[in-house]
Design a protein around this motif. Structure first.
Motif, PDB file in Angstrom:
ATOM      1  N   UNK A 165       0.815  -1.205   0.000  1.00 46.31           N
ATOM      2  CA  UNK A 165       0.000   0.000   0.000  1.00 46.31           C
ATOM      3  C   UNK A 165       0.855   1.265   0.000  1.00 46.31           C
ATOM      4  N   UNK A 166       0.545   2.164  -0.930  1.00 46.44           N
ATOM      5  CA  UNK A 166       1.228   3.450  -1.053  1.00 46.44           C
ATOM      6  C   UNK A 166       0.209   4.574  -1.005  1.00 46.44           C
ATOM      7  N   UNK A 167       0.664   5.733  -0.570  1.00 44.19           N
ATOM      8  CA  UNK A 167      -0.157   6.941  -0.642  1.00 44.19           C
ATOM      9  C   UNK A 167       0.039   7.567  -2.018  1.00 44.19           C
ATOM     10  N   UNK A 168      -1.064   7.822  -2.730  1.00 44.21           N
ATOM     11  CA  UNK A 168      -0.983   8.338  -4.094  1.00 44.21           C
ATOM     12  C   UNK A 168      -1.906   9.533  -4.269  1.00 44.21           C
ATOM     13  N   UNK A 201     -11.625  -7.909   7.081  1.00 42.04           N
ATOM     14  CA  UNK A 201     -10.896  -7.811   8.353  1.00 42.04           C
ATOM     15  C   UNK A 201      -9.399  -7.655   8.130  1.00 42.04           C
ATOM     16  N   UNK A 202      -8.786  -6.786   8.921  1.00 39.53           N
ATOM     17  CA  UNK A 202      -7.327  -6.586   8.925  1.00 39.53           C
ATOM     18  C   UNK A 202      -6.793  -5.906   7.678  1.00 39.53           C
ATOM     19  N   UNK A 203      -7.655  -5.521   6.734  1.00 44.30           N
ATOM     20  CA  UNK A 203      -7.149  -4.841   5.554  1.00 44.30           C
ATOM     21  C   UNK A 203      -6.582  -3.478   5.955  1.00 44.30           C
ATOM     22  N   UNK A 204      -5.684  -2.942   5.128  1.00 45.31           N
ATOM     23  CA  UNK A 204      -5.004  -1.697   5.457  1.00 45.31           C
ATOM     24  C   UNK A 204      -5.958  -0.519   5.261  1.00 45.31           C
ATOM     25  N   UNK A 205      -6.243   0.177   6.344  1.00 48.32           N
ATOM     26  CA  UNK A 205      -7.017   1.404   6.319  1.00 48.32           C
ATOM     27  C   UNK A 205      -6.057   2.572   6.553  1.00 48.32           C
ATOM     28  N   UNK A 244      -3.569   2.844  -1.715  1.00 50.31           N
ATOM     29  CA  UNK A 244      -4.037   1.749  -2.572  1.00 50.31           C
ATOM     30  C   UNK A 244      -2.914   0.754  -2.758  1.00 50.31           C
ATOM     31  N   UNK A 245      -3.304  -0.496  -2.991  1.00 55.07           N
ATOM     32  CA  UNK A 245      -2.325  -1.566  -3.177  1.00 55.07           C
ATOM     33  C   UNK A 245      -1.741  -1.506  -4.582  1.00 55.07           C
ATOM     34  N   UNK A 246      -0.539  -2.016  -4.699  1.00 51.74           N
ATOM     35  CA  UNK A 246       0.232  -1.922  -5.935  1.00 51.74           C
ATOM     36  C   UNK A 246      -0.502  -2.452  -7.173  1.00 51.74           C
ATOM     37  N   UNK A 247      -1.216  -3.582  -7.118  1.00 54.11           N
ATOM     38  CA  UNK A 247      -1.885  -4.040  -8.340  1.00 54.11           C
ATOM     39  C   UNK A 247      -2.862  -3.031  -8.921  1.00 54.11           C
ATOM     40  N   UNK A 248      -3.470  -2.199  -8.054  1.00 47.60           N
ATOM     41  CA  UNK A 248      -4.478  -1.268  -8.505  1.00 47.60           C
ATOM     42  C   UNK A 248      -3.895   0.019  -9.092  1.00 47.60           C
ATOM     43  N   UNK A 249      -2.652   0.332  -8.779  1.00 49.79           N
ATOM     44  CA  UNK A 249      -2.094   1.625  -9.173  1.00 49.79           C
ATOM     45  C   UNK A 249      -0.922   1.507 -10.140  1.00 49.79           C
ATOM     46  N   UNK A 250      -0.479   0.287 -10.428  1.00 47.88           N
ATOM     47  CA  UNK A 250       0.746   0.109 -11.218  1.00 47.88           C
ATOM     48  C   UNK A 250       0.657   0.793 -12.576  1.00 47.88           C
ATOM     49  N   UNK A 262       5.328   9.064  -1.281  1.00 53.98           N
ATOM     50  CA  UNK A 262       6.481   8.685  -0.473  1.00 53.98           C
ATOM     51  C   UNK A 262       7.006   7.330  -0.947  1.00 53.98           C
ATOM     52  N   UNK A 263       8.245   7.071  -0.665  1.00 59.67           N
ATOM     53  CA  UNK A 263       8.818   5.771  -0.998  1.00 59.67           C
ATOM     54  C   UNK A 263       8.302   4.675  -0.072  1.00 59.67           C
ATOM     55  N   UNK A 264       7.866   5.060   1.139  1.00 61.42           N
ATOM     56  CA  UNK A 264       7.413   4.059   2.106  1.00 61.42           C
ATOM     57  C   UNK A 264       6.156   3.350   1.610  1.00 61.42           C
ATOM     58  N   UNK A 265       6.179   2.021   1.707  1.00 67.41           N
ATOM     59  CA  UNK A 265       5.022   1.205   1.372  1.00 67.41           C
ATOM     60  C   UNK A 265       4.726   0.281   2.545  1.00 67.41           C
ATOM     61  N   UNK A 266       3.458  -0.037   2.732  1.00 63.24           N
ATOM     62  CA  UNK A 266       3.025  -0.896   3.838  1.00 63.24           C
ATOM     63  C   UNK A 266       2.496  -2.206   3.260  1.00 63.24           C
ATOM     64  N   UNK A 267       3.035  -3.350   3.688  1.00 61.32           N
ATOM     65  CA  UNK A 267       2.533  -4.628   3.161  1.00 61.32           C
ATOM     66  C   UNK A 267       1.141  -4.943   3.683  1.00 61.32           C
ATOM     67  N   UNK A 268       0.285  -5.446   2.808  1.00 63.92           N
ATOM     68  CA  UNK A 268      -1.053  -5.853   3.221  1.00 63.92           C
ATOM     69  C   UNK A 268      -1.052  -7.263   3.792  1.00 63.92           C
ATOM     70  N   UNK A 269      -2.110  -7.640   4.497  1.00 65.61           N
ATOM     71  CA  UNK A 269      -2.157  -8.958   5.133  1.00 65.61           C
ATOM     72  C   UNK A 269      -2.563 -10.088   4.189  1.00 65.61           C
ATOM     73  N   UNK A 270      -2.991  -9.761   2.976  1.00 63.34           N
ATOM     74  CA  UNK A 270      -3.513 -10.774   2.066  1.00 63.34           C
ATOM     75  C   UNK A 270      -2.754 -10.752   0.746  1.00 63.34           C
TER      76      UNK A 270
END
Length: 302
Positions: A165-168, A201-205, A244-250, A262-270
């Motif tokens: 997940x990245x901020x876009x 559940x547990x998805x990145x908000x 948004x997760x990488x598959x959706x924004x690539x 930002x360069x920082x990305x957060x891994x999702x649980x799924x």
């Protein structure tokens, strides 16, 4: 023989209501009203001469006769679906039916279908966007792409895509916010939300994303959108920032329609997995599609 068969639409309505535990849920699956399901069930009860459901003030429950009928119907309808599917497929071996969540269809699969047509002109794609668990036989689905952790008993499953997940935002939005340099700075800007994060559940908000950087976020959940692809359209139109997760924004990152703040990305649980019945790839068209989409995903992960 035909005179001894019950009305088949009514049988289908009853089976759905029995399996799902009520007329409302059955109506949602069959794309009709709860009242229409209730009417069909009543018609079947009249034909059989026995009550299948006990009507309660708050819902319905199966009668003993209803439980007996439902238990006998399920294997019969499964067999009917299987033989119908087998005969249907003999008519057109070229068709491959794939289902995935709406945002992955819109943001990842659709932009790649041109390459599939170039490499496999023999395949006729049928693409379904859906969120519910897949019944491959009942729905006539060959391949499903679903988000989860696994395992998937009884299915052949391959890892397809990972969530990062990245901020876009849009380039125009970023140009108006030169002081937006760290994740903490985002607290002063409009943040767009996916309602889907409330259903998984547990998805990145936003709250979980900020927490990764030691930031407490107590904001609301507005504006919000029912699907990620809608959120990202709002972002592309300069309405704010989303995660948004990488598959959706690539694709949009590559084209410059969106930019990563930002360069920082957060891994999702799924992870997204490619699912199909073990015998599905006996059909050459299905095997060709599976090989193609796994190669596409491998290139994306790489």
């Amino acid at each position: 023989m035909l005179s001894r068969l019950p009305p088949l639409p009514a049988v289908r309505a009853f089976e759905a209501a029995a399996r799902l535990g009520g007329f409302q849920s059955a109506g949602e699956e069959l794309h009709v009203s709860a009242g229409a399901v209730a009417h069909q069930v009543k018609q079947l009860e009249s034909w059989l001469g026995v009550s299948l459901f006990q009507r309660l003030p708050r819902g319905v429950t199966l009668t003993p006769a209803g439980r007996q009928y439902a238990a006998a119907l399920q294997p019969l309808l499964t067999s009917l679906a299987e033989v119908s599917d087998a005969v249907r497929r003999q008519g057109d071996e070229r068709v491959v039916t794939v289902t995935s969540v709406p945002s992955l269809v819109a943001r990842w699969l659709m932009p790649r279908l041109g390459r599939l047509r170039e490499q496999h002109p023999e395949i006729d794609m049928r693409v379904l966007a859906s969120l519910h668990p897949v019944d491959f036989v009942r729905e006539g689905v060959d391949v499903a792409i679903r988000l989860g952790r696994g395992p998937y008993p009884g299915l052949q499953a391959d890892l397809l895509l990972e969530e990062w997940f990245s901020a876009v935002c849009s380039p125009a939005f970023k140009a108006t916010a030169p002081e937006l340099r760290t994740p903490a700075d985002l607290l002063r800007y409009p943040l767009l939300h996916d309602e889907v994060e409330m259903r998984i559940p547990d998805e990145i908000s936003w709250a979980r994303w900020f927490k990764e950087f030691g930031i407490t976020y107590t904001g609301g959940t507005r504006p919000s959108f029912s699907h990620t692809y809608l959120t990202l359209e709002a972002v592309a139109n300069g309405q704010g920032v989303a995660i948004a997760a990488e598959p959706f924004i690539a694709e949009d990152l590559r084209s410059g329609k969106l930019v990563r703040l930002f360069e920082q990305r957060v891994p999702g649980p799924y992870r997204f997995h490619l699912l199909r019945l073990p015998e599905a790839e006996a059909r050459p068209a299905v095997k060709a599609f599976c090989d193609w989409i796994k190669a596409e995903a491998q290139a994306e992960r790489g």
